[in-house]
Design a protein around this motif. Structure first.
Motif, PDB file in Angstrom:
ATOM      1  N   PRO A  83      -0.249 -15.496 -13.427  1.00 43.92           N
ATOM      2  CA  PRO A  83       1.164 -15.367 -13.052  1.00 43.92           C
ATOM      3  C   PRO A  83       1.833 -14.228 -13.825  1.00 43.92           C
ATOM      4  CG  PRO A  83       0.811 -17.358 -14.346  1.00 43.92           C
ATOM      5  CD  PRO A  83      -0.544 -16.747 -14.100  1.00 43.92           C
ATOM      6  N   ARG A  84       2.767 -13.563 -13.132  1.00 46.55           N
ATOM      7  CA  ARG A  84       3.492 -12.457 -13.754  1.00 46.55           C
ATOM      8  C   ARG A  84       4.983 -12.755 -13.688  1.00 46.55           C
ATOM      9  NH1 ARG A  84       1.078  -7.513 -10.445  1.00 46.55           N
ATOM     10  NH2 ARG A  84       2.406  -6.292 -11.810  1.00 46.55           N
ATOM     11  N   GLU A  85       5.674 -12.370 -14.733  1.00 47.49           N
ATOM     12  CA  GLU A  85       7.118 -12.561 -14.778  1.00 47.49           C
ATOM     13  C   GLU A  85       7.796 -11.200 -14.623  1.00 47.49           C
ATOM     14  OE1 GLU A  85      10.629 -13.992 -17.838  1.00 47.49           O
ATOM     15  OE2 GLU A  85       8.543 -14.417 -18.319  1.00 47.49           O
ATOM     16  N   PHE A  86       8.493 -11.023 -13.513  1.00 48.57           N
ATOM     17  CA  PHE A  86       9.178  -9.766 -13.237  1.00 48.57           C
ATOM     18  C   PHE A  86      10.607  -9.833 -13.741  1.00 48.57           C
ATOM     19  CE2 PHE A  86       5.852  -9.840 -10.011  1.00 48.57           C
ATOM     20  CZ  PHE A  86       5.367  -8.552 -10.061  1.00 48.57           C
ATOM     21  N   LEU A  87      11.031  -8.816 -14.469  1.00 41.01           N
ATOM     22  CA  LEU A  87      12.431  -8.690 -14.837  1.00 41.01           C
ATOM     23  C   LEU A  87      13.206  -8.037 -13.700  1.00 41.01           C
ATOM     24  CD1 LEU A  87      12.033  -7.552 -18.546  1.00 41.01           C
ATOM     25  CD2 LEU A  87      12.384  -9.861 -17.637  1.00 41.01           C
ATOM     26  N   HIS A  88      12.524  -7.182 -12.958  1.00 42.72           N
ATOM     27  CA  HIS A  88      13.065  -6.577 -11.744  1.00 42.72           C
ATOM     28  C   HIS A  88      11.886  -6.324 -10.817  1.00 42.72           C
ATOM     29  CE1 HIS A  88      15.275  -4.054  -8.967  1.00 42.72           C
ATOM     30  NE2 HIS A  88      14.309  -3.155  -9.070  1.00 42.72           N
ATOM     31  N   ARG A  89      12.019  -6.685  -9.570  1.00 42.42           N
ATOM     32  CA  ARG A  89      10.939  -6.444  -8.614  1.00 42.42           C
ATOM     33  C   ARG A  89      11.493  -5.629  -7.456  1.00 42.42           C
ATOM     34  NH1 ARG A  89       6.254 -10.531  -6.686  1.00 42.42           N
ATOM     35  NH2 ARG A  89       5.036  -8.933  -5.629  1.00 42.42           N
ATOM     36  N   GLY A  90      11.263  -4.320  -7.514  1.00 46.52           N
ATOM     37  CA  GLY A  90      11.753  -3.408  -6.481  1.00 46.52           C
ATOM     38  C   GLY A  90      10.649  -2.900  -5.571  1.00 46.52           C
ATOM     39  N   ILE A  91       9.398  -3.159  -5.925  1.00 48.32           N
ATOM     40  CA  ILE A  91       8.281  -2.721  -5.103  1.00 48.32           C
ATOM     41  C   ILE A  91       7.889  -3.875  -4.194  1.00 48.32           C
ATOM     42  CG2 ILE A  91       5.898  -1.900  -5.096  1.00 48.32           C
ATOM     43  CD1 ILE A  91       6.430  -0.757  -7.900  1.00 48.32           C
ATOM     44  N   ALA A  92       7.995  -3.628  -2.898  1.00 44.64           N
ATOM     45  CA  ALA A  92       7.691  -4.680  -1.932  1.00 44.64           C
ATOM     46  C   ALA A  92       6.209  -5.010  -1.960  1.00 44.64           C
ATOM     47  CB  ALA A  92       8.091  -4.245  -0.528  1.00 44.64           C
ATOM     48  N   ALA A  93       5.905  -6.283  -2.013  1.00 44.63           N
ATOM     49  CA  ALA A  93       4.516  -6.746  -1.948  1.00 44.63           C
ATOM     50  C   ALA A  93       4.414  -7.639  -0.723  1.00 44.63           C
ATOM     51  CB  ALA A  93       4.141  -7.495  -3.218  1.00 44.63           C
ATOM     52  N   ARG A  94       4.490  -7.017   0.436  1.00 44.40           N
ATOM     53  CA  ARG A  94       4.461  -7.797   1.658  1.00 44.40           C
ATOM     54  C   ARG A  94       3.379  -7.278   2.584  1.00 44.40           C
ATOM     55  NH1 ARG A  94       9.862  -5.880   4.958  1.00 44.40           N
ATOM     56  NH2 ARG A  94       9.297  -3.715   5.173  1.00 44.40           N
ATOM     57  N   GLN A  95       2.996  -8.110   3.502  1.00 40.52           N
ATOM     58  CA  GLN A  95       1.978  -7.698   4.450  1.00 40.52           C
ATOM     59  C   GLN A  95       2.636  -6.908   5.581  1.00 40.52           C
ATOM     60  OE1 GLN A  95       0.233 -11.370   5.635  1.00 40.52           O
ATOM     61  NE2 GLN A  95       1.828 -11.872   7.082  1.00 40.52           N
ATOM     62  N   PHE A  96       1.827  -6.149   6.306  1.00 39.33           N
ATOM     63  CA  PHE A  96       2.352  -5.396   7.427  1.00 39.33           C
ATOM     64  C   PHE A  96       1.297  -5.288   8.516  1.00 39.33           C
ATOM     65  CE2 PHE A  96       0.220  -2.131   4.944  1.00 39.33           C
ATOM     66  CZ  PHE A  96      -0.422  -1.375   5.906  1.00 39.33           C
ATOM     67  N   GLN A  97       1.774  -4.975   9.695  1.00 38.71           N
ATOM     68  CA  GLN A  97       0.906  -4.620  10.820  1.00 38.71           C
ATOM     69  C   GLN A  97       1.602  -3.513  11.576  1.00 38.71           C
ATOM     70  OE1 GLN A  97      -0.966  -7.624  13.306  1.00 38.71           O
ATOM     71  NE2 GLN A  97      -0.332  -6.479  15.125  1.00 38.71           N
ATOM     72  N   LYS A  98       0.925  -2.403  11.734  1.00 37.75           N
ATOM     73  CA  LYS A  98       1.473  -1.247  12.438  1.00 37.75           C
ATOM     74  C   LYS A  98       0.530  -0.930  13.582  1.00 37.75           C
ATOM     75  CE  LYS A  98       4.541   1.213  10.872  1.00 37.75           C
ATOM     76  NZ  LYS A  98       5.969   1.119  11.096  1.00 37.75           N
ATOM     77  N   ALA A  99       1.064  -0.833  14.806  1.00 42.49           N
ATOM     78  CA  ALA A  99       0.238  -0.566  15.983  1.00 42.49           C
ATOM     79  C   ALA A  99       0.687   0.731  16.641  1.00 42.49           C
ATOM     80  CB  ALA A  99       0.329  -1.719  16.974  1.00 42.49           C
ATOM     81  N   PHE A 100      -0.276   1.556  17.014  1.00 39.48           N
ATOM     82  CA  PHE A 100      -0.034   2.807  17.708  1.00 39.48           C
ATOM     83  C   PHE A 100      -0.800   2.758  19.028  1.00 39.48           C
ATOM     84  CE2 PHE A 100       0.220   3.609  13.184  1.00 39.48           C
ATOM     85  CZ  PHE A 100       1.366   4.370  13.051  1.00 39.48           C
ATOM     86  N   VAL A 101      -0.112   2.993  20.145  1.00 39.23           N
ATOM     87  CA  VAL A 101      -0.768   3.007  21.450  1.00 39.23           C
ATOM     88  C   VAL A 101      -1.530   4.318  21.579  1.00 39.23           C
ATOM     89  CG1 VAL A 101      -0.424   2.979  23.941  1.00 39.23           C
ATOM     90  CG2 VAL A 101       1.014   1.570  22.485  1.00 39.23           C
ATOM     91  N   LEU A 102      -2.820   4.220  21.946  1.00 38.05           N
ATOM     92  CA  LEU A 102      -3.664   5.393  22.080  1.00 38.05           C
ATOM     93  C   LEU A 102      -3.817   5.761  23.554  1.00 38.05           C
ATOM     94  CD1 LEU A 102      -6.524   4.455  19.581  1.00 38.05           C
ATOM     95  CD2 LEU A 102      -4.500   5.867  19.157  1.00 38.05           C
ATOM     96  N   ALA A 103      -3.731   7.037  23.835  1.00 39.72           N
ATOM     97  CA  ALA A 103      -3.968   7.512  25.195  1.00 39.72           C
ATOM     98  C   ALA A 103      -5.452   7.383  25.513  1.00 39.72           C
ATOM     99  CB  ALA A 103      -3.537   8.976  25.318  1.00 39.72           C
ATOM    100  N   ASP A 104      -5.766   7.367  26.801  1.00 39.11           N
ATOM    101  CA  ASP A 104      -7.167   7.284  27.212  1.00 39.11           C
ATOM    102  C   ASP A 104      -7.966   8.429  26.591  1.00 39.11           C
ATOM    103  OD1 ASP A 104      -6.715   5.066  28.740  1.00 39.11           O
ATOM    104  OD2 ASP A 104      -6.512   6.166  30.629  1.00 39.11           O
ATOM    105  N   GLY A 105      -9.131   8.101  26.077  1.00 34.71           N
ATOM    106  CA  GLY A 105     -10.015   9.112  25.517  1.00 34.71           C
ATOM    107  C   GLY A 105      -9.815   9.400  24.040  1.00 34.71           C
ATOM    108  N   MET A 106      -8.750   8.848  23.430  1.00 32.66           N
ATOM    109  CA  MET A 106      -8.525   9.095  21.997  1.00 32.66           C
ATOM    110  C   MET A 106      -9.614   8.398  21.193  1.00 32.66           C
ATOM    111  SD  MET A 106      -5.782  10.981  21.600  1.00 32.66           S
ATOM    112  CE  MET A 106      -5.327  10.756  19.906  1.00 32.66           C
TER     113      MET A 106
END
Length: 140
Positions: A83-106
């Motif tokens: 466990p860590r004790e933060f005095l300030h937590r400004g850096i996001a530690a969250r999950q993400f999902q980013k999707a990019f639609v690809l054109a045919d043939g990419m």
């Protein structure tokens, strides 16, 4: 006021799935993590590079896949065992999902993680120009 579909022209045949993909991407337009898309020339070929700012994520925390003509990049940070004790937590530690639609043939050429930036290179090989003669049957 009714919305006119983007691909409503009768001359655009079979593009319904593209419109659905665009609507799905518009709904998930989260700004995290920030990213760039740039055009590069490598070895005489045009390459697109998607760069995501993923500071704090290790290679094991990241997953890149192609699903239904989309490039999907996921990030999930694991919790520290002690466990860590933060005095300030400004850096996001969250999950993400980013999707990019690809054109045919990419094609995805590869990915590299360097200095907190994940770079994914893509290209689109030039297809051969196909001209196919269609025979016309005559019926009387």
């Amino acid at each position: 006021m009714s919305r006119v579909p983007t691909f409503s022209s009768p001359l655009l045949v079979g593009f319904e799935t593209i419109e659905k993909s665009l609507e799905r991407i518009a709904k998930s337009a989260d700004g995290y993590p920030p990213y760039n898309i740039e055009r590069l020339v490598k070895d005489g070929n045009e390459v697109l590079r998607i760069t995501l700012a993923v500071a704090g994520f290790s290679i094991d925390d990241l997953d890149i896949s192609t699903e239904d003509s989309q490039l999907v990049i996921r990030g999930r940070q694991t919790e520290d065992e002690e466990p860590r004790e933060f005095l300030h937590r400004g850096i996001a530690a969250r999950q993400f999902q980013k999707a990019f639609v690809l054109a045919d043939g990419m094609r995805v050429l590869g990915a590299e993680l360097k200095n907190g930036l994940l770079a994914v290179d893509l290209d689109r090989p030039q297809p051969e120009k196909l001209v196919k003669k269609i025979a016309i049957a005559q019926r009387d």
